[in-house]
Design a protein around this motif. Structure first.
Motif, PDB file in Angstrom:
ATOM      1  N   LEU A  15       0.834  -1.204   0.000  1.00 35.53           N
ATOM      2  CA  LEU A  15       0.000   0.000   0.000  1.00 35.53           C
ATOM      3  C   LEU A  15       0.867   1.253   0.000  1.00 35.53           C
ATOM      4  O   LEU A  15       0.574   2.222  -0.712  1.00 35.53           O
ATOM      5  CB  LEU A  15      -0.920  -0.017   1.219  1.00 35.53           C
ATOM      6  CG  LEU A  15      -1.904   1.134   1.344  1.00 35.53           C
ATOM      7  CD1 LEU A  15      -2.881   1.123   0.180  1.00 35.53           C
ATOM      8  CD2 LEU A  15      -2.657   1.031   2.651  1.00 35.53           C
ATOM      9  N   LEU A  16       1.938   1.227   0.785  1.00 36.23           N
ATOM     10  CA  LEU A  16       2.853   2.363   0.826  1.00 36.23           C
ATOM     11  C   LEU A  16       3.487   2.611  -0.534  1.00 36.23           C
ATOM     12  O   LEU A  16       3.584   3.748  -0.987  1.00 36.23           O
ATOM     13  CB  LEU A  16       3.931   2.114   1.873  1.00 36.23           C
ATOM     14  CG  LEU A  16       5.009   3.190   2.010  1.00 36.23           C
ATOM     15  CD1 LEU A  16       4.393   4.490   2.466  1.00 36.23           C
ATOM     16  CD2 LEU A  16       6.072   2.731   2.980  1.00 36.23           C
ATOM     17  N   TRP A  17       3.891   1.549  -1.220  1.00 37.27           N
ATOM     18  CA  TRP A  17       4.478   1.702  -2.551  1.00 37.27           C
ATOM     19  C   TRP A  17       3.483   2.320  -3.517  1.00 37.27           C
ATOM     20  O   TRP A  17       3.819   3.202  -4.299  1.00 37.27           O
ATOM     21  CB  TRP A  17       4.931   0.338  -3.080  1.00 37.27           C
ATOM     22  CG  TRP A  17       5.390   0.421  -4.503  1.00 37.27           C
ATOM     23  CD1 TRP A  17       6.603   0.829  -4.953  1.00 37.27           C
ATOM     24  CD2 TRP A  17       4.607   0.118  -5.667  1.00 37.27           C
ATOM     25  NE1 TRP A  17       6.628   0.796  -6.327  1.00 37.27           N
ATOM     26  CE2 TRP A  17       5.423   0.353  -6.789  1.00 37.27           C
ATOM     27  CE3 TRP A  17       3.308  -0.339  -5.871  1.00 37.27           C
ATOM     28  CZ2 TRP A  17       4.975   0.160  -8.080  1.00 37.27           C
ATOM     29  CZ3 TRP A  17       2.860  -0.538  -7.159  1.00 37.27           C
ATOM     30  CH2 TRP A  17       3.689  -0.290  -8.255  1.00 37.27           C
ATOM     31  N   TRP A  18       2.219   1.890  -3.447  1.00 41.01           N
ATOM     32  CA  TRP A  18       1.207   2.384  -4.372  1.00 41.01           C
ATOM     33  C   TRP A  18       0.873   3.840  -4.095  1.00 41.01           C
ATOM     34  O   TRP A  18       0.728   4.642  -5.018  1.00 41.01           O
ATOM     35  CB  TRP A  18      -0.051   1.512  -4.260  1.00 41.01           C
ATOM     36  CG  TRP A  18      -1.092   1.875  -5.261  1.00 41.01           C
ATOM     37  CD1 TRP A  18      -1.049   1.651  -6.596  1.00 41.01           C
ATOM     38  CD2 TRP A  18      -2.326   2.530  -4.994  1.00 41.01           C
ATOM     39  NE1 TRP A  18      -2.189   2.129  -7.183  1.00 41.01           N
ATOM     40  CE2 TRP A  18      -2.984   2.673  -6.225  1.00 41.01           C
ATOM     41  CE3 TRP A  18      -2.922   3.015  -3.830  1.00 41.01           C
ATOM     42  CZ2 TRP A  18      -4.222   3.278  -6.317  1.00 41.01           C
ATOM     43  CZ3 TRP A  18      -4.156   3.611  -3.931  1.00 41.01           C
ATOM     44  CH2 TRP A  18      -4.802   3.732  -5.163  1.00 41.01           C
ATOM     45  N   ILE A  19       0.779   4.209  -2.811  1.00 39.68           N
ATOM     46  CA  ILE A  19       0.417   5.582  -2.456  1.00 39.68           C
ATOM     47  C   ILE A  19       1.588   6.537  -2.649  1.00 39.68           C
ATOM     48  O   ILE A  19       1.414   7.678  -3.080  1.00 39.68           O
ATOM     49  CB  ILE A  19      -0.075   5.631  -0.990  1.00 39.68           C
ATOM     50  CG1 ILE A  19      -1.420   4.932  -0.884  1.00 39.68           C
ATOM     51  CG2 ILE A  19      -0.181   7.053  -0.483  1.00 39.68           C
ATOM     52  CD1 ILE A  19      -1.913   4.798   0.539  1.00 39.68           C
ATOM     53  N   SER A  20       2.802   6.065  -2.368  1.00 41.23           N
ATOM     54  CA  SER A  20       3.950   6.974  -2.272  1.00 41.23           C
ATOM     55  C   SER A  20       4.685   7.187  -3.581  1.00 41.23           C
ATOM     56  O   SER A  20       5.827   7.650  -3.552  1.00 41.23           O
ATOM     57  CB  SER A  20       4.926   6.434  -1.237  1.00 41.23           C
ATOM     58  OG  SER A  20       5.527   5.251  -1.724  1.00 41.23           O
ATOM     59  N   ARG A  21       4.076   6.915  -4.694  1.00 36.28           N
ATOM     60  CA  ARG A  21       4.793   7.084  -5.955  1.00 36.28           C
ATOM     61  C   ARG A  21       5.194   8.536  -6.201  1.00 36.28           C
ATOM     62  O   ARG A  21       6.191   8.794  -6.842  1.00 36.28           O
ATOM     63  CB  ARG A  21       3.946   6.557  -7.106  1.00 36.28           C
ATOM     64  CG  ARG A  21       3.888   5.039  -7.119  1.00 36.28           C
ATOM     65  CD  ARG A  21       3.047   4.535  -8.235  1.00 36.28           C
ATOM     66  NE  ARG A  21       1.639   4.837  -7.940  1.00 36.28           N
ATOM     67  CZ  ARG A  21       0.639   4.539  -8.728  1.00 36.28           C
ATOM     68  NH1 ARG A  21       0.864   3.957  -9.869  1.00 36.28           N
ATOM     69  NH2 ARG A  21      -0.598   4.838  -8.393  1.00 36.28           N
ATOM     70  N   GLY A  22       4.424   9.499  -5.665  1.00 34.43           N
ATOM     71  CA  GLY A  22       4.767  10.902  -5.863  1.00 34.43           C
ATOM     72  C   GLY A  22       5.493  11.535  -4.694  1.00 34.43           C
ATOM     73  O   GLY A  22       5.773  12.719  -4.730  1.00 34.43           O
ATOM     74  N   MET A  23       5.805  10.760  -3.674  1.00 37.47           N
ATOM     75  CA  MET A  23       6.429  11.303  -2.473  1.00 37.47           C
ATOM     76  C   MET A  23       7.947  11.287  -2.575  1.00 37.47           C
ATOM     77  O   MET A  23       8.522  10.537  -3.347  1.00 37.47           O
ATOM     78  CB  MET A  23       6.023  10.482  -1.244  1.00 37.47           C
ATOM     79  CG  MET A  23       4.611  10.596  -0.826  1.00 37.47           C
ATOM     80  SD  MET A  23       4.375   9.608   0.666  1.00 37.47           S
ATOM     81  CE  MET A  23       2.703  10.013   1.071  1.00 37.47           C
ATOM     82  N   THR A  24       8.568  12.106  -1.728  1.00 38.71           N
ATOM     83  CA  THR A  24      10.027  12.069  -1.629  1.00 38.71           C
ATOM     84  C   THR A  24      10.423  10.872  -0.768  1.00 38.71           C
ATOM     85  O   THR A  24       9.600  10.280  -0.070  1.00 38.71           O
ATOM     86  CB  THR A  24      10.553  13.367  -0.979  1.00 38.71           C
ATOM     87  OG1 THR A  24      10.018  13.455   0.340  1.00 38.71           O
ATOM     88  CG2 THR A  24      10.151  14.582  -1.777  1.00 38.71           C
ATOM     89  N   TRP A  25      11.720  10.538  -0.794  1.00 37.15           N
ATOM     90  CA  TRP A  25      12.190   9.389  -0.013  1.00 37.15           C
ATOM     91  C   TRP A  25      12.052   9.628   1.480  1.00 37.15           C
ATOM     92  O   TRP A  25      11.779   8.709   2.247  1.00 37.15           O
ATOM     93  CB  TRP A  25      13.641   9.071  -0.372  1.00 37.15           C
ATOM     94  CG  TRP A  25      13.725   8.221  -1.600  1.00 37.15           C
ATOM     95  CD1 TRP A  25      14.090   8.626  -2.845  1.00 37.15           C
ATOM     96  CD2 TRP A  25      13.398   6.833  -1.705  1.00 37.15           C
ATOM     97  NE1 TRP A  25      14.015   7.567  -3.707  1.00 37.15           N
ATOM     98  CE2 TRP A  25      13.601   6.453  -3.035  1.00 37.15           C
ATOM     99  CE3 TRP A  25      12.952   5.879  -0.785  1.00 37.15           C
ATOM    100  CZ2 TRP A  25      13.371   5.170  -3.480  1.00 37.15           C
ATOM    101  CZ3 TRP A  25      12.726   4.590  -1.229  1.00 37.15           C
ATOM    102  CH2 TRP A  25      12.934   4.249  -2.553  1.00 37.15           C
TER     103      TRP A  25
END
Length: 50
Positions: A15-25
């Motif tokens: 879920l984190l991978w799917w949501i965080s595609r636009g986030m910084t590291w």
């Protein structure tokens, strides 16, 4: 490790991978750490209540 720990961790990582595609590291690592802490808190609470 037991299955009740592995499954929530894998699901939260997906879920984190799917949501965080636009986030910084930095934001990804922060969200991942908070999620893991919440999972362990819930597991500890469930085990202590039985």
């Amino acid at each position: 490790m037991q299955l009740d720990i592995i499954v929530p961790v894998l699901m939260s990582c997906a879920l984190l991978w799917w949501i965080s595609r636009g986030m910084t590291w930095t934001a990804r690592l922060t969200v991942a750490a908070v999620t893991l802490v919440l999972i362990f808190c819930v597991l500890l609470f469930e085990r202590s209540s039985h």
